[in-house]
Design an enzyme around this catalytic site. Sequence first.
Site, mmCIF file in Angstrom:
data_model
loop_
_atom_site.group_PDB
_atom_site.id
_atom_site.type_symbol
_atom_site.label_atom_id
_atom_site.label_comp_id
_atom_site.label_asym_id
_atom_site.label_seq_id
_atom_site.Cartn_x
_atom_site.Cartn_y
_atom_site.Cartn_z
ATOM 1 C CB VAL A 47 44.144 61.228 -8.790
ATOM 2 C CG1 VAL A 47 43.116 60.854 -9.853
ATOM 3 C CG2 VAL A 47 44.696 62.626 -9.060
ATOM 4 C CB CYS A 48 44.232 56.504 -6.087
ATOM 5 S SG CYS A 48 45.640 56.400 -7.219
ATOM 6 N N PRO A 49 41.818 57.976 -4.556
ATOM 7 C CG PRO A 49 42.111 59.337 -2.679
ATOM 8 C CD PRO A 49 42.814 58.772 -3.872
ATOM 9 C CD GLU A 51 41.105 56.619 -10.918
ATOM 10 O OE1 GLU A 51 41.049 56.665 -12.158
ATOM 11 O OE2 GLU A 51 42.028 56.061 -10.289
#
Length: 175
Positions: A47-49, A51
């Site tokens: 999920v982080c990439p 964002e």
Amino acid sequence: MPMIGQPAPQFSTQAVFDGGEIKNISLSDYKGKWTVLFFYPLDFTFVCPTELTQFREFLPDFAKANAVIVGASVDSVHSHKRWLRDDLGNLGYPLIADLTKRISKDFGVLLEDRGIATRGTFIIDPDQNIQYMGIHNTAVGRDAKEVLRVLQGLQSGELCGAGWKKGDQHVVTLK
């Protein structure tokens, strides 16, 4: 834990900038500008990439609003550097290394049982007071467009109803 209207916890640590340059960074470096500081759990996740790259997409809009973006996780600068080199490319904003987890703890986003930060977003005004904070589950990514909308609302100095966007009237009516 910090509160709205109170001074943001100060920090000084290393960060990775575009091109893989590692430099020291402090919150005080951004005094006089609006600062969007966001925490994410870990490099090399799913999920982080989404964002980080969405913040990059809206970076010109944040710049127009005299705001800087700063990302932070409990990873090392070496992990950040490799992730940027191998997967993300230049972001246009720094990634803070919070290996000691002190910054995450000071901002109230450290999940101590897991040793990572949850997704926390802080909008810090030019005087370095917190004007917005949002903290949520690691499974759901935040939306940079919404962070930008809130920043613009805060900068307007007016009452901004739900769904307000820059350029809208600042009239809140109740029936």
